[in-house]
Every structure is written in C-alpha cells, then in structure tokens.
Design an enzyme around this catalytic site. Structure first.
Site, mmCIF file in Angstrom:
data_model
loop_
_atom_site.group_PDB
_atom_site.id
_atom_site.type_symbol
_atom_site.label_atom_id
_atom_site.label_comp_id
_atom_site.label_asym_id
_atom_site.label_seq_id
_atom_site.Cartn_x
_atom_site.Cartn_y
_atom_site.Cartn_z
ATOM 1 C CG ASN A 184 -2.080 -4.921 -4.125
ATOM 2 O OD1 ASN A 184 -2.003 -5.574 -3.103
ATOM 3 N ND2 ASN A 184 -1.957 -3.614 -4.132
ATOM 4 C CD GLU A 243 -1.329 -2.419 1.602
ATOM 5 O OE1 GLU A 243 -0.193 -2.477 2.099
ATOM 6 O OE2 GLU A 243 -1.984 -3.426 1.331
ATOM 7 C CG ASP A 249 -6.167 -4.389 -2.954
ATOM 8 O OD1 ASP A 249 -4.991 -4.733 -3.146
ATOM 9 O OD2 ASP A 249 -6.584 -4.023 -1.839
#
Lengths: 296, 588
Positions: B272, B188, B314
């Site tokens: 991801n 992230e 995601d």
C-alpha cells in the site's frame, strides 16, 4: 534435540526477553548481549525486608524532550519525582515508542507505568492528565511570518513541514486540517520515526525550519518548544487559533487497565506536585494550555 | 547461431503445446519458498491420495521455543530439512536420514534486536531459498544471509535495508539464476519500497529498483511497455503524488516473487502507499498496489499494472503471482494469476500485463463492483471509499483483505487455483487519539468483523479459465491464514487458525482428514520424499502475524479496535488456540 541445539534455542528466548532493557549507546551499536540488565536507579535506602517493589517504567531510550536513556527528558525527571515521592526505586525498560509499544511494555508486564499518553487513550488506563499542550507553528524569527491561523491565505504559498506518522489514517491533526482546506501540494512530510541511529529522530522537522528547508513547521508543542530553543538561529513558536479545536491534547501517565492502586498513587503525587511539574515543563519550553472546562 | 535457433524452436514448441508452468514442479525436494519459480505450490508426489490420506499421523514434532507467528515453510534439500524460525531468525537443519530426525546444526544470525521494536505486526519470517549449496534468507533487521547448507557456517551476510529508517525484511527471497531477489517491509513507517538483487556468490548488491519516484529509480526505461494508458507516461512515480510525497511512498515488497525463465521476467506485487491517508496524497500513487514485471539481469521494468489506484483501504497487493499456461478463449496464453487482497481474482497475460479477467473470489467484496478490462481500472463504489473523520460502514473486504499474503496453490491436474480466503468486513468509525514517539495524533477507528454468510474463512477452488469458483470449503470461526499445498495425489492441504491441519479432495473439496496441532497454523504446508522413499507432509504450527497476534496474552479481546481493528474479527481466538511454534511432519 541435541543439547547444543537446545542451548541455542534457549539463548534465543533470553535474547528476546533482554531486548527491552539496554543502554542507548549499545542500542545504537551492538544489541542486547552488550547491553543487558535493567537500568536501576536507587532512590530508597538499601534493601530491607518489606521494601516496596521498584517503580517499573517503560520509556523510549531516544526521544527527547520526553525521555532518553541518559535520563535527560522531562518524563525522566517526572518519573524520578514519582519514585521519590512513592519511596520506591526507579527501574527502566527501554522500548521505542512505536506501534506495539503498549503491547510490548505495559501489557506484556515488562513495566507498570508509562509517563505520557493522551488522556483519552484507550490501550492503557490514563491517570488524571498532568499537562495539556497544543500543536504550534514553528517559524524562523527573521522571516517575521507571524502566522496564527490555518486559514491565513499566505499559508497556501508557503512550504509547510509536518510529521508523517504512518499509513492507515494515522495523521497529525494539522495534516488533516490542511487537507480539508485543499492544501496538500505544499506539505512536506518528515518521518516522526526519523533516523533512529541518531539522537532525537523527530527533530529533523524543526531543523528543517532553521535551515530554511521549509517555511514553517506545525509540530506538537513539547518537541517544537524544546528543539526550537536549541537551533542555531532564533525560531518562534505560535499557537494555532481556536478555529481548529483538535490541536490540543491533555496528557496523562498510563498504567495497565485495572491497576487502580498504582493509578491512584501516581495521581496523588501528580496532584500534590502540580507546581513542581509545571516548573519542569516550563524549563523544557513546553507550551502549556489551560485544561478545557469540565463538562458535567 | 544454430544453438540460438534450437533454443527458439524449443521455446516455440513449449508455447504451442504445453500446459506447463515455466518451471518444474517440486518432487522429492522442496528448495524454493513456494516450491517452484512459478509459485504453484504443486508437488508431483502422488503417494498420498484421497483414499489413504486418513492414514496420516505425526511422525515428528519439533518445538522451536518461540511464541511468535511461524509463517512460511521448511525447505528439504537431499536428506536435510531447513527451518527458519521467527525472530531471532535461526536456521535449524534437521537430519531426515536418521531416526527421529535429530538436529544437525543451528545457525544463529543474531539480528539487531532493535528490529523487534520497529516491525509493524509480528516478528515473522516467511522462509528461505536454496541455491549453490547455500540456504539464503532474510533477517528482521533487514539483512540477507547465505548459510552453507552442509556445515551451517555463514557464507555471506549483506545489509539490505536500514532499521533506523523503519525498514525490516520478512519476505522469503527468491534465487533467480546467479541472483537473490529481496524486498523490504515497513510501509507503515513511510519507507520507500524496493526490490534488490544480490549476488548468490558473495552477496554484493547488483541492482535496486524502487516502487516510487522518478523512472530512473523505478528502472523504467525504453523497454518498459505497460499495457494500459493509465500506467503509461514519464515519471508517474513522481507525478501521481503531491510534491515530494513519493519519498515516503510505501509500496514495499513483503510478499512473494515469481520467475519465468523463458520470458526472463520476475514478477511481484507492491504494498500500500505511504505515508499519509488518501486525502493527503491525491493521485494514483504509483507504483503502490501494483504488479510489476522486471528483467532479473538488470532490474529493468518490462511492464506494470496498478491494481488499486489511490488506495484507501490498505489493500496491499503483495500477494503471490502464480504463473501458468492455459487456454483462454481457445488460445494458449501465458498467465499470471493474482488472487488479490482487494477481493478480485486477477488473471493477466504475463507477457504484457493485459488484464484478461477480474472477478470477485470473495462475494462480499464491495469497494468496487468490477474491473473494466478495456482500461484496467476498477469500477469503484463511491460510498465505500473511506474518508478521514467520516463514518463508512460495511466495507468488504476489511484491511486484512479477502486473503492475506499466505500463498495459494495451483494444480495442473484439476486446473484449479486453491485460494486461502477471508470473509471479513470493516467499519471506519471516525477518529481516535493515538500516540507515537511522544506525539499525539489521530488515527482511524477501524472495527473489523465477520462478513455476511456466518463464516470467516474459506478455501476457494477457482477456475481461472472460466473465471469462477468451482467449490469452497468454508471455515466458520476464523479466516484461512495458512498457505495451501496441492499434490499430484489430488489432495489439497491447508491449516486453520485454531490449529487444525486439513486435507481435502482437490476435485470436490470434500474433507478427507484433519489433525489438531498445538497452536494455530499461519504457515504453509509443503511435501517431500524421505530417505525411506515415502511421501511426507510438513507444516508449522504457531499462531501469530497481524491477525493471529490477537491470540497473544498482551492483546485484549475486550477492545474491538485493538491490533488495528483486527480484534473485532478474532475475539474468540484465545478460546481455541495459544501461541507457541512447532514443526509438524506427517507420514503414513
């Protein structure tokens, strides 16, 4: 469970609780054991019965020009002003302003006020906004680029630095505006989180302009203005023309939802000290724009 | 030479006749995160059966005093059980040889508390491996520690990642021969994913292989043979991205690692892609959302298969890879089973990465209607691809996936894979202002909600040979967010987010027994034999993790977009459970 083990488990719980409040220097070297305790800044006179509770603010310990643990950011200055006007001591809990910030600060009860959130932010209760700024171009003055629009055809031939926020569609507005124009290959991403072991992690983007690593950066005004003024070579900042309206944001202080008493107390001070606040922001080279016309 | 011949012969025999996985199943002890190298989570213990499982009752409950999500499972080595807590990542040794299982010692690694502010979702830990007299696990501040299993003293500690750059580590390392294989979290924040090998003896780093960037970084060399043309070519980890964006490329390794000793390959899935949304990273974004096979000796890649090119949802594919040998089309095949976050059950030939089947194990899956086995590519449904600023409704599965990282179990007795599945969908409803590090930005307004059919979770029993579901045990209220255990007694165990610990019949899915623990279950059940010769089953209770974090008091269930949209699917959870971790041990 043996008493040693109980103690061990208990000390864990304490470590977790103590985390939020620490000295940035210790933060960078040690951890909570060396840096326990809240930063309490006395404003009011010595304790008397019925003394108001401290104004508890959560802030990032390493994020100039907004805040740092030494109190050098404009949000630190404004928090101090609020505490003074409300006649309350100022108490900080330091927490990196990242995913989970509001959850770990306002919502967990570690503090009651954060100094900067977008005026339409949903996770907390925003006060009336106290300033509005915009994303701006940051260029070396000696390049004489004179950019003002994302539609400037020269942009396609330039390398453009942007802050990268994270995945899941988390983007600074110029990233999306450039992608919509098909400009992707010339974008260079600089993590907004940067290297947190050093001061001012997001500054790397502005440094990249000064060093010539990118031709131009597009950055959020307050940090662009502040760091541009501190580079060894002259940098210019310029507004992005109004064809991209998503570049401006009004900024508020934030309280927990439902904390109407604190919200109105803070709003009263922010309104009555408007000129003083604007002076502080200008000192920090924050590009200010007028609030949008009221919609009725 | 003779030795070598003998070895080859043995290997050939194995291939020809065996329906065994490449490593032995756990029995009395449980020494690896998922029990064995093959990640089957199958135990040979058979004392507990469908006929007597209803006699199970808790024989020991130990509170950890920590309110965060308790993921993973304990290990049992000899007469000692080892529990790794969520942050602060303590290692607790429990003496099974004494009445009431008293603590032997607690090792406290004191991870850097700043890691708490950096971890994306919850401050979890997914467990440990045992080898060479050491319990080896990772700490949130991106270190690996090895602790003497007998004394609780630190043997070595190695910094693997840098929290200042947004890296944390939550996965359970796997010990392969004389090496510990670890991977990072933090996609992230735009970190670059990798796996690294450390020496079991002293912790020094032996190799590191990235999941983005030039071939030299990815350790793609002459020995790399991807099965499909889409995964072949030079420096795809650079050319499948816009200039330099692979440097913030994500593809972290926060799930599970498998190992086939005979092929001498490790397998893992990558997360991801980072850091921009798909509009800003045209290309396949390799090697995100991929399954990668490597030689553990030097890290060199053998093959890779990208499951989801150019991810827009995601769909991390860090899920477990379960290694089994089965007959497909009458031919014995060495298989890798990967129940994907993307909703498809991928069956690959683990020798070369060929996709043998990819069927939906969660029927609501609609981002793609299938996979082309000739090209290895998904047949995407165009109007389910998310676009920034545009409304895209009814995407299934949601970003939390058709299953999460929690591992499935495979029983060689039934030939079924038991998948802890989710049934949630999502709407991308434009954009909302957000704020990080003093900087306002725009994020997707994601709302997640239960998928069609009136249930949110299901334990899916899947036949990987027929490529179809055999039975499903539906869970109405919440996704199944616990791992699964299968046993030679033909009992399958799993937990629910509202705290039920359940046993079902491995052949039929018939409910056999359940027990309400003190908090939601997001850990993985395991089983072992006690010093008394009896079979026990253990599981953590303690809700948390991305979805489970909604149970925390600080997260408002009024806002369907909170916790990155998960609240919409989880708004009832506070009525059913509250945080607080404990180890439960059940016996008869």
């Amino acid at each position: 469970m043996s008493s040693d083990a109980s103690k061990a488990l208990l000390s864990l719980a304490v470590a977790v609780v103590a985390l939020g409040a620490m000295d940035i220097e210790m933060w960078n070297r040690q951890g909570p054991a060396a840096a326990g305790g809240l930063a309490l800044i006395p404003i009011a006179h010595a304790a008397t019965p019925g003394e108001p509770s401290p104004l508890r603010v959560c802030a990032d310990p390493n994020n100039l020009p907004f805040s740092n643990q030494r109190g050098e950011g404009f949000e630190n200055v404004l928090a101090l002003m609020l505490a003074r006007e409300l006649k309350r001591n100022l108490e900080y809990t330091w927490w990196p302003q990242r995913r989970g910030f509001i959850r770990n600060t306002l919502k967990s009860g570690r503090c009651d006020l954060v100094m900067g959130i977008p005026a339409n932010f949903e996770m907390a209760e925003p006060t009336a906004p106290y300033y509005r700024s915009e994303y701006v171009f940051v260029m070396r003055a000696d390049r004489k680029l004179d950019l003002h629009s994302l539609d400037d055809p020269r942009l396609r031939g330039l390398s453009i630095g942007l802050h990268a926020i994270g995945d899941d569609y988390a983007n600074v507005p110029p990233a999306q505006a450039l992608a919509a124009r098909g400009m992707v290959g010339n974008i260079r991403g600089y993590s907004i989180y940067g290297d947190y072991s050093r001061p001012d992690p997001p500054r790397a983007l502005i440094d990249a302009v000064a060093r010539g690593e990118v031709d131009v950066a597009i950055a959020w005004g307050p940090l662009a203005g502040y760091f541009a003024a501190r580079e060894p070579v002259p940098l210019e900042i310029a507004a992005i023309d109004a064809r991209d309206p998503g570049m401006q944001f009004s900024i508020s202080a934030g309280v927990r939802r439902g904390d109407d008493a604190l919200k109105s107390a803070v709003e009263r001070v922010l309104a009555s000290r408007h000129a003083e606040i604007e002076g502080v922001l200008r000192e920090y080279h924050v590009p200010l724009v007028k609030p949008p016309e009221e919609k009725s | 030479m003779r030795i070598r011949l003998t070895y080859l012969l043995a290997a050939a025999l194995c291939t020809a006749v065996s329906a065994q996985p490449p490593a032995s199943y756990p029995g009395a002890e449980w020494t690896l995160p998922n029990g064995d190298f093959a990640n089957t989570r199958y135990s040979t213990l058979a004392q507990i059966t469908p006929a007597n499982v209803a006699e199970l009752k808790p024989v020991n409950i130990m509170q950890t005093g920590i309110p965060n999500g308790h993921e993973g499972n304990p290990l049992v080595v000899g007469n000692t059980m080892y529990v790794v807590t969520p942050y602060p990542d303590n290692l607790i040794a429990i003496d099974l040889g004494k009445p009431d299982g008293p603590l032997k010692w607690v090792y406290e690694p004191h991870p850097d508390p700043r890691a708490v502010g950096i971890a994306c979702c919850d401050v979890v830990n997914r467990g440990a491996s045992y080898a060479d007299g050491k319990i080896i696990y990772n700490t949130l501040d991106a270190h690996t520690v090895a602790v003497d299993a007998r004394t609780g003293k630190l043997a070595w500690k190695t910094r693997v990642g840098d929290i200042n750059l947004g890296e944390t580590i939550t996965m359970a390392p796997l010990v392969v021969k004389d090496k510990v294989i670890v991977g990072n979290s933090g996609g992230e924040l735009g970190v670059r994913g990798y796996v690294a090998a450390l020496s079991v003896a002293d912790g020094h780093e032996l190799w590191r292989a990235y999941n983005s960037g030039p071939d030299v970084d990815v350790k793609i060399g002459p020995g790399f043979k991807a099965f499909y043309p889409k995964d072949q070519g030079k420096d795809l980890g650079v050319s499948s991205w816009p200039a330099n964006q692979w440097k913030l490329g994500g593809g972290t390794v926060w799930g599970w690692i498998s190992y086939d000793p005979e092929l001498n390959l490790i397998y893992y899935g990558s997360g991801n892609p980072g850091v921009w949304n798909p509009d800003l990273r045209p290309g396949d974004n390799k090697w995100s959302c991929s399954i990668i096979a490597r030689n553990p000796d030097d890290g060199s890649a053998r093959w890779a298969f990208q499951i989801v090119p150019h991810d827009a949802w995601d769909y991390d594919e860090i899920m477990e890879n379960v290694l089994v040998d089965l007959n497909i089309g009458g031919q014995p095949r060495k298989l890798l089973l990967h129940p994907g976050r993307s909703g498809f059950m991928f069956v690959l030939d683990r020798t070369n990465g060929e996709l043998l089947s990819a069927e939906k194990f969660q029927q609501s899956t609609n981002w793609a209607d299938g996979y082309d086995l000739k090209t290895g590519k998904p047949r995407e449904v165009a109007d389910k691809r998310t676009k920034f600023g545009a409304v895209t409704k009814g995407i299934c599965p949601s970003s939390t996936g058709a299953k999460e990282f929690v591992p499935s179990a495979f029983s060689p007795r039934t030939g079924l894979l038991y998948i802890p599945a989710h049934n949630t969908c999502m709407d991308y409803e434009g954009i909302e202002a957000n704020y990080i590090a003093g900087t306002p930005y725009l994020g997707a307004d994601v709302k997640m909600y239960p998928g069609p059919g009136g249930y949110q979770g299901e334990l899916v029993a899947w036949d990987p040979v027929a490529a179809k579901q055999v039975w499903g045990a539906k869970e109405e209220k919440f996704p199944v967010y616990s791992g699964v255990l299968a046993t030679a007694g033909d009992v399958v165990f799993y937990g629910t987010m509202d705290g039920w610990f359940k046993a079902v019949d491995a052949r039929s899915g018939k409910p056999l027994w359940k027990f309400k623990t003190g908090s939601g279950i997001v850990g993985n059940p395991m089983t072992f034999t006690g010093p008394d010769g009896k079979q026990y089953v253990a599981v953590y209770s303690g809700v948390g993790g991305w979805m489970g974090a909604v149970a925390f008091p600080a997260i408002s269930t009024d806002d369907p977009y909170a916790a990155l949209g998960v609240v919409g699917a989880m708004k009832d959870i506070k009525q059913y459970t509250s945080p607080g971790g404990a180890l439960y041990v059940f016996g008869r």
